[in-house]
Design a protein around this motif. Structure first.
Motif, PDB file in Angstrom:
ATOM      1  N   THR A 210       0.845  -1.191   0.000  1.00  0.00           N
ATOM      2  CA  THR A 210       0.000   0.000   0.000  1.00  0.00           C
ATOM      3  C   THR A 210       0.883   1.245   0.000  1.00  0.00           C
ATOM      4  O   THR A 210       2.090   1.158   0.269  1.00  0.00           O
ATOM      5  N   LEU A 211       0.292   2.386  -0.276  1.00  0.00           N
ATOM      6  CA  LEU A 211       1.091   3.618  -0.296  1.00  0.00           C
ATOM      7  C   LEU A 211       1.774   3.891   1.047  1.00  0.00           C
ATOM      8  O   LEU A 211       2.969   4.217   1.073  1.00  0.00           O
ATOM      9  N   PRO A 212       1.064   3.778   2.189  1.00  0.00           N
ATOM     10  CA  PRO A 212       1.750   4.023   3.460  1.00  0.00           C
ATOM     11  C   PRO A 212       2.885   3.033   3.721  1.00  0.00           C
ATOM     12  O   PRO A 212       3.888   3.393   4.352  1.00  0.00           O
ATOM     13  N   VAL A 213       2.750   1.797   3.235  1.00  0.00           N
ATOM     14  CA  VAL A 213       3.810   0.798   3.420  1.00  0.00           C
ATOM     15  C   VAL A 213       5.015   1.146   2.547  1.00  0.00           C
ATOM     16  O   VAL A 213       6.167   1.095   2.990  1.00  0.00           O
ATOM     17  N   MET A 214       4.762   1.533   1.296  1.00  0.00           N
ATOM     18  CA  MET A 214       5.856   1.791   0.353  1.00  0.00           C
ATOM     19  C   MET A 214       6.526   3.142   0.590  1.00  0.00           C
ATOM     20  O   MET A 214       7.756   3.266   0.481  1.00  0.00           O
ATOM     21  N   LEU A 215       5.718   4.164   0.905  1.00  0.00           N
ATOM     22  CA  LEU A 215       6.258   5.519   0.995  1.00  0.00           C
ATOM     23  C   LEU A 215       6.473   6.001   2.413  1.00  0.00           C
ATOM     24  O   LEU A 215       7.185   6.995   2.627  1.00  0.00           O
ATOM     25  N   GLY A 216       5.858   5.307   3.369  1.00  0.00           N
ATOM     26  CA  GLY A 216       5.824   5.824   4.731  1.00  0.00           C
ATOM     27  C   GLY A 216       4.563   6.658   4.899  1.00  0.00           C
ATOM     28  O   GLY A 216       4.078   7.271   3.935  1.00  0.00           O
ATOM     29  N   ALA A 217       4.045   6.704   6.099  1.00  0.00           N
ATOM     30  CA  ALA A 217       2.749   7.337   6.332  1.00  0.00           C
ATOM     31  C   ALA A 217       2.742   8.817   5.955  1.00  0.00           C
ATOM     32  O   ALA A 217       1.813   9.295   5.297  1.00  0.00           O
ATOM     33  N   GLU A 218       3.778   9.550   6.338  1.00  0.00           N
ATOM     34  CA  GLU A 218       3.788  10.996   6.103  1.00  0.00           C
ATOM     35  C   GLU A 218       3.823  11.318   4.616  1.00  0.00           C
ATOM     36  O   GLU A 218       3.064  12.159   4.117  1.00  0.00           O
ATOM     37  N   ARG A 219       4.704  10.657   3.889  1.00  0.00           N
ATOM     38  CA  ARG A 219       4.806  10.936   2.452  1.00  0.00           C
ATOM     39  C   ARG A 219       3.547  10.476   1.729  1.00  0.00           C
ATOM     40  O   ARG A 219       3.090  11.140   0.789  1.00  0.00           O
ATOM     41  N   ALA A 220       2.970   9.358   2.170  1.00  0.00           N
ATOM     42  CA  ALA A 220       1.745   8.860   1.547  1.00  0.00           C
ATOM     43  C   ALA A 220       0.605   9.859   1.722  1.00  0.00           C
ATOM     44  O   ALA A 220      -0.212  10.047   0.811  1.00  0.00           O
TER      45      ALA A 220
END
Length: 298
Positions: A210-220
């Motif tokens: 998922t985006l939070p997994v791949m990018l990290g929560a803040e960047r997502a």
């Protein structure tokens, strides 16, 4: 006499309880917005007659399909939901997996039987939605494991809902109706990533990208906020320029709210992390209610 009656009552109560838990697992808030989408889809075609029993049967068929698909998704999500601390019936153990499979099979059977009463395109749409559900949830290459694929499949399912409803009514679907369905689906494809905030630990352990997994929560959050801005700006422009699409102004107004909520969410509290998703769902409901009211007025 009582020794015969009470076990039957107990069995009925147990079955009713399992069906109720399966309904909760199917996510009533999602079933509700799908019901709205289907109704709006019929109204996108000029001349829809909601006094026709056929439209009610078609709506029931579609919702049974959606319920079954989300129940299957719940079965496939058990491990990840447990890691994320979900209280859903399957993750919490209140609903057994064999019972969930049995209920899903019954729901699909009923939905297909009802769909067979209508012209073939509607039945094919039901089968296509089931196929999308399986592609999303089942197997080692399930779309839910990758953020972009998951939301793309979900968006196609939303577009198909509007289309299937129009197919039941018949007639010609206008270009503005297709554009409305496309923009509504884009809201799912882009803003739908908000559903993954708060589930990072479980999704990562379950192998989901998922985006939070791949990018990290803040960047997502920043990426989702930017995407939300693009969709809401497009909706605002179309709603302002095309009279038949004026209800899209609702998404234009909802976009900034979702952006603010998304950027301010966080702090490690799962309930707080889910606020962007709730604002995303509120936007969907607002859009479809506005479209419904607009169609009834015209």
């Amino acid at each position: 006499m009582s020794s015969v009656v009470h076990p039957d009552r107990g069995t009925i109560a147990t079955c009713a309880s399992r069906v109720g838990l399966a309904f909760l697992e199917g996510r009533p808030v999602v079933l509700g917005v799908f019901a709205l989408r289907f109704v709006v889809g019929t109204l996108l075609v000029v001349g829809a007659d909601w006094s026709s029993p056929g439209l009610w049967l078609a709506t029931i068929s579609w919702l049974l399909t959606v319920w079954a698909v989300y129940l299957i998704n719940g079965i496939s999500d058990i491990e990840g939901d447990r890691l994320n601390g979900s209280s859903r019936p399957l993750a919490s153990g209140r609903l057994e997996v064999p019972a969930a499979w049995a209920i899903a099979a019954i729901l699909l059977t009923l939905s297909l039987l009802l769909a067979s009463l209508f012209p073939r395109p509607f039945l094919l749409a039901v089968l296509a939605f089931v196929g999308l559900g399986l592609v999303y949830s089942v197997g080692p290459w399930a779309a839910k494991k990758a953020a972009v694929a998951a939301l793309a499949v979900a968006a196609v399912g939303v577009f198909l809902t509007y289309l299937a409803a129009a197919l039941v009514v018949g007639g010609t679907v206008s270009a503005s109706a297709v554009v409305f369905a496309a923009v509504a689906s884009s809201w799912i494809a882009v803003v739908g990533h908000t559903k993954d905030f708060g589930d990072v630990a479980g999704d990562a352990a379950d192998g989901r990208r998922t985006l939070p997994v791949m990018l990290g929560a803040e960047r997502a959050r920043v990426v989702v906020a930017a995407g939300t801005g693009v969709v809401s700006a497009a909706a605002l422009a179309l709603g302002a320029l095309v009279h038949q699409l004026r209800t899209l102004l609702v998404l234009g107004a909802a976009g900034p709210i979702v952006i603010v909520v998304t950027l301010l969410a966080g702090g490690g509290d799962r309930r707080g992390e889910k606020r962007p998703y709730r604002s995303f769902m509120a936007g969907q409901y607002a859009l479809n209610v506005a479209a419904l009211l607009g169609a009834l007025e015209s």
